[in-house]
Design a protein around this motif. Structure first.
Motif, mmCIF file in Angstrom:
data_model
loop_
_atom_site.group_PDB
_atom_site.id
_atom_site.type_symbol
_atom_site.label_atom_id
_atom_site.label_comp_id
_atom_site.label_asym_id
_atom_site.label_seq_id
_atom_site.Cartn_x
_atom_site.Cartn_y
_atom_site.Cartn_z
ATOM 1 N N PRO A 72 0.808 -1.225 0.000
ATOM 2 C CA PRO A 72 0.000 0.000 0.000
ATOM 3 C C PRO A 72 0.844 1.280 0.000
ATOM 4 O O PRO A 72 2.024 1.264 0.334
ATOM 5 N N SER A 73 0.185 2.378 -0.350
ATOM 6 C CA SER A 73 0.842 3.686 -0.382
ATOM 7 C C SER A 73 -0.220 4.767 -0.424
ATOM 8 O O SER A 73 -1.318 4.550 -0.925
ATOM 9 N N ARG B 121 1.276 8.581 -0.288
ATOM 10 C CA ARG B 121 2.124 9.611 -0.894
ATOM 11 C C ARG B 121 2.785 9.158 -2.195
ATOM 12 O O ARG B 121 2.762 9.869 -3.205
ATOM 13 N N THR B 122 3.412 7.987 -2.159
ATOM 14 C CA THR B 122 4.231 7.575 -3.301
ATOM 15 C C THR B 122 3.363 7.367 -4.540
ATOM 16 O O THR B 122 3.708 7.816 -5.644
ATOM 17 N N ARG C 249 7.078 -0.678 -6.109
ATOM 18 C CA ARG C 249 7.169 -0.755 -4.649
ATOM 19 C C ARG C 249 7.050 -2.217 -4.251
ATOM 20 O O ARG C 249 6.061 -2.885 -4.588
ATOM 21 N N GLU D 206 10.235 2.035 -3.026
ATOM 22 C CA GLU D 206 10.520 1.442 -1.712
ATOM 23 C C GLU D 206 10.656 -0.054 -1.843
ATOM 24 O O GLU D 206 9.704 -0.772 -2.130
ATOM 25 N N HIS E 159 14.591 3.466 0.127
ATOM 26 C CA HIS E 159 13.453 4.308 -0.292
ATOM 27 C C HIS E 159 14.059 5.622 -0.802
ATOM 28 O O HIS E 159 13.943 6.668 -0.168
ATOM 29 N N GLN F 73 12.086 8.940 -0.923
ATOM 30 C CA GLN F 73 11.913 9.619 0.367
ATOM 31 C C GLN F 73 13.181 10.386 0.720
ATOM 32 O O GLN F 73 13.126 11.524 1.195
ATOM 33 N N CYS G 112 8.617 10.547 7.768
ATOM 34 C CA CYS G 112 8.265 10.320 6.353
ATOM 35 C C CYS G 112 6.778 10.145 6.132
ATOM 36 O O CYS G 112 6.309 10.257 4.999
ATOM 37 N N LEU G 113 6.018 9.842 7.202
ATOM 38 C CA LEU G 113 4.590 9.497 7.128
ATOM 39 C C LEU G 113 4.419 8.188 6.339
ATOM 40 O O LEU G 113 5.222 7.931 5.460
ATOM 41 N N PRO G 114 3.397 7.398 6.644
ATOM 42 C CA PRO G 114 2.354 7.637 7.628
ATOM 43 C C PRO G 114 2.884 7.494 9.059
ATOM 44 O O PRO G 114 3.834 6.750 9.295
ATOM 45 N N ARG H 54 7.910 15.154 -2.100
ATOM 46 C CA ARG H 54 7.910 13.907 -2.874
ATOM 47 C C ARG H 54 7.525 14.199 -4.318
ATOM 48 O O ARG H 54 8.047 13.585 -5.250
#
Ligand code: CP
Length: 334
Positions: free
Chosen positions: A48-49, A51-52, A112, A144, A149, A152, A292-294, A320
């Motif tokens: 899952p993602s 932002r990316t 990813r 990632e 990553h 990031q 970097c979140l989450p 990003r």
């Protein structure tokens, strides 16, 4: 970065990274809406993602290109990535066929694929991601992998530049707690990024959470070339004294890699590893907080820090977009 694959910041020297970060700044102030017109970005997300996924698609669109997204097993065939297995389970297709096929439909591929989290040596070598990269002839961006990553890291460097944080200043990468053992990709990339930028990097972590020597040694080499340093400690007060940046990140214990029960038992004793305002008592008055979140509020980081003036987590996330645009621009336009 090799000619067409961006897999790890550690594959690049300081000048290459700095140039990409500079290009990101230029793209932010000088829109290039036709730069990648007619180009197609393929995205494969095994994990899952937020932002990316959103920032790579938005960045490609801002440069005039288009994109498609594959989430294996969700509307597409489930892809096997292990080598030498008898494929009589859920996976209908192997990455050795699936990825070159997808690459043939586009001009650049982003993937990813998180760590399997079973074999530390294998994940440190990024063996699975590099095996996938070996069958992809088109430009490839790591979104990632097990141990890296880079997108990031580029965004965080851009953020440090934007804030005018001096390269020689103290940058504390601190372990924080989480309900699960998370991968090493972000901490490994962050320590390398800060070392390459020339910071006095201090990795603050409880016993059992030291980053693997392979990660620390590589960062020390980068720091030596950039005039910085890398050290580690479990002494919170000493680490945070005079800090210009506190970068919080969750990661699983390398000591108990692939042993979830033992790792969870150790982590259960470490609930006080949550960043709150008291952490900044000995830091510089203008010390910034990064993540970097989450992020899990009031588990890893207190509300007051995330909502306070030190926090630059939203700026990191926004960067990003610009840094990934720089990578796509560089890969597809040279
Ligand atoms: N920081 C980061 O990579 O966020 P996502 O997992 O939401 O893409």
């Amino acid at each position: 970065m090799s000619l067409n694959h961006l897999i790890d910041l550690a594959d690049m020297d300081r000048e290459e990274v700095s140039a990409l970060v500079g290009l990101a700044g230029w793209l932010r102030t000088s829109p290039q809406p036709q730069a990648l017109a007619g180009k197609i970005l393929g995205l494969v997300f095994f994990n899952p993602s937020l932002r990316t996924l959103a920032s790579t698609q938005a960045g490609m669109a801002r440069l005039g290109g288009t994109s498609f997204v594959i989430t294996p097993g969700q509307g597409t065939w489930q892809l096997e990535s292990r080598l030498g297995v008898r494929m009589d389970g859920a996976c209908a297709e192997h990455v050795r066929e699936g990825l070159p096929v997808l690459a043939s439909f586009c001009d650049v591929l982003g993937i990813r694929s998180f760590a399997a989290g079973v074999d530390l040596a294998r994940d440190l070598a990024d063996a699975d991601f590099r095996a996938m990269a070996s069958v992809i002839p088109t430009p490839l961006v790591n979104l990632e992998s097990a141990i890296a990553h880079p997108m990031q890291g580029l965004a965080d460097w851009r953020t440090l530049d934007d804030l005018g944080i001096a390269p020689r200043s103290r940058f504390v990468l601190s372990w924080v707690t989480h309900p699960r053992a998370l991968p090493l990709a972000v901490p490994a990339t962050t320590v390398h990024m800060a070392a390459l930028r020339g910071h006095e990097v201090v990795v603050l972590r409880p016993d059992g959470y030291a980053l693997p020597p392979e990660v620390m040694d590589r960062a020390r080499v980068a720091a030596a070339a950039s005039g910085g340093s890398v050290s580690e400690t479990s002494d919170r007060q000493a680490a945070l004294a005079g800090a210009s940046v506190v970068y919080a990140k969750e990661w699983g214990s390398p000591v108990h890699y692939g042993q979830p029960a033992a790792e969870a038992a150790l982590r259960a004793t470490l609930d006080d590893w949550q960043v709150d305002e008291t952490w900044f008592a000995g830091a510089r008055a203008d010390c910034r907080f990064m993540h970097c979140l989450p992020v899990r509020r009031n588990v890893a980081v207190a509300d007051a820090v995330l909502d306070g003036t030190r926090s630059v987590v939203l700026a990191e996330a926004n960067n990003r977009l610009w840094t990934q645009m720089a990578v796509l621009y560089r890969l597809l336009r040279g």
